[in-house]
Scaffold this active site. Sequence first.
Site, PDB file in Angstrom:
ATOM      1  N   ARG A  61       0.901  -1.129  -0.049  1.00  0.00           N
ATOM      2  CA  ARG A  61       0.046   0.135   0.046  1.00  0.00           C
ATOM      3  C   ARG A  61       0.931   1.162   0.077  1.00  0.00           C
ATOM      4  O   ARG A  61       1.559   1.545   0.981  1.00  0.00           O
ATOM      5  CB  ARG A  61      -0.946   0.138   1.219  1.00  0.00           C
ATOM      6  CG  ARG A  61      -1.909  -1.113   1.367  1.00  0.00           C
ATOM      7  CD  ARG A  61      -3.099  -0.872   2.408  1.00  0.00           C
ATOM      8  NE  ARG A  61      -4.034  -1.825   2.277  1.00  0.00           N
ATOM      9  CZ  ARG A  61      -5.125  -1.635   3.220  1.00  0.00           C
ATOM     10  NH1 ARG A  61      -5.020  -0.755   3.955  1.00  0.00           N
ATOM     11  NH2 ARG A  61      -6.034  -2.444   3.023  1.00  0.00           N
ATOM     12  N   ASP A  63       1.586   5.331   0.112  1.00  0.00           N
ATOM     13  CA  ASP A  63       0.893   6.438   0.728  1.00  0.00           C
ATOM     14  C   ASP A  63       0.661   7.690  -0.533  1.00  0.00           C
ATOM     15  O   ASP A  63       1.207   7.485  -1.589  1.00  0.00           O
ATOM     16  CB  ASP A  63       2.054   7.157   1.515  1.00  0.00           C
ATOM     17  CG  ASP A  63       2.441   6.058   2.704  1.00  0.00           C
ATOM     18  OD1 ASP A  63       1.205   5.503   3.084  1.00  0.00           O
ATOM     19  OD2 ASP A  63       3.282   6.397   3.497  1.00  0.00           O
ATOM     20  N   TYR A 124      12.019  -0.737  -3.592  1.00  0.00           N
ATOM     21  CA  TYR A 124      11.961   0.739  -4.125  1.00  0.00           C
ATOM     22  C   TYR A 124      13.019   1.562  -4.561  1.00  0.00           C
ATOM     23  O   TYR A 124      14.053   1.254  -4.370  1.00  0.00           O
ATOM     24  CB  TYR A 124      11.273   1.607  -2.868  1.00  0.00           C
ATOM     25  CG  TYR A 124       9.665   1.064  -2.297  1.00  0.00           C
ATOM     26  CD1 TYR A 124       8.957   2.017  -2.873  1.00  0.00           C
ATOM     27  CD2 TYR A 124       9.532   0.075  -1.712  1.00  0.00           C
ATOM     28  CE1 TYR A 124       7.632   1.829  -2.337  1.00  0.00           C
ATOM     29  CE2 TYR A 124       8.386  -0.112  -1.272  1.00  0.00           C
ATOM     30  CZ  TYR A 124       7.366   0.722  -1.589  1.00  0.00           C
ATOM     31  OH  TYR A 124       6.094   0.637  -1.215  1.00  0.00           O
ATOM     32  N   ARG A 212      10.999   6.374   3.415  1.00  0.00           N
ATOM     33  CA  ARG A 212      10.991   7.886   3.360  1.00  0.00           C
ATOM     34  C   ARG A 212      12.319   8.293   4.658  1.00  0.00           C
ATOM     35  O   ARG A 212      12.631   9.115   4.663  1.00  0.00           O
ATOM     36  CB  ARG A 212      10.020   8.641   3.355  1.00  0.00           C
ATOM     37  CG  ARG A 212       9.271   8.391   1.941  1.00  0.00           C
ATOM     38  CD  ARG A 212       7.959   8.746   1.815  1.00  0.00           C
ATOM     39  NE  ARG A 212       7.340  10.024   2.287  1.00  0.00           N
ATOM     40  CZ  ARG A 212       5.952  10.252   2.828  1.00  0.00           C
ATOM     41  NH1 ARG A 212       5.322   9.650   2.850  1.00  0.00           N
ATOM     42  NH2 ARG A 212       6.239  11.555   3.078  1.00  0.00           N
TER      43      ARG A 212
END
Length: 287
Positions: A61, A63, A124, A212
């Site tokens: 999921r 953001d 990522y 992040r």
Amino acid sequence: MSDEVEPGYVRVRLDLSYDGKDFSGWAKQREGQRTVQGELEDAIRTVTRSKETYELTVAGRTDAGVHARGQVAHVDLPDEVWAEHRDKLLRRLAGRLPHDVRVWRAEEAPAGFNARFSAIWRRYAYRVVDHPGGVDPLLRGHVLWHDWSLDVDAMNEASEALLGEHDFAAYCKRREGATTIRTLQQLHWVRDASGVVTATVRADAFCHNMVRSLVGALLHVGDGHRPVDWPGKVLAAGVRDSAVHVVRPHGLTLEEVGYPADSELAARNLAARNRRTLPGGAISGCC
């Protein structure tokens, strides 16, 4: 999120990508919030002329504002719906979906496949530029501008202390009942010829804001505001550190999701649901 498909249904794997700029994340939310899941479920209902909305399960999921190039989801469709629409589903979805989300593949999934629990890693990329003039306007929606020169070698040295299985509570926003234990398999920075500095971050799974937050900590090392050993010390402390900045979402892209061989799906699904522990540590919830 069962691994077993109900009789009369077929599980369909969807490979997709999206530009996260105008989405309030992946997951469906309250009325008026535009989400990737909401757009896809509406499109599937429309192109299959179904009265029912078929719910999607996703590998990760994302953001609000986060992009995806290699996202994976699954949906269980009635046999007759799949038989009627399978050959034209991609083209029909392309005509119905908005231009910031695309489905590239829709195929019957192997037995036991679950887009979320079958995954063995997610990869990522976070992209940043430290050029004093800023970011190329053509890249501005996908690259962060950092207004300090970055030492990529120092960032890579600092990243080494974060690799492996750890409790990443210091780098995650806690969620009730969810674990912060993760296995970080890869965290490496490279500057390309154009000056874009890209972090490749791969783990078995990620907790909320983990990538992040890691990037934010390592940028502080790269620009000289923190020593090389600081990110590792933050990890060892095991609590959120106010000095760890959660960088903006637009530099982050889900690039790829990895799955085991079909014969190993059932074992992977079970392992992913197990409660996780660290040696000598407390038990933490699954997922």
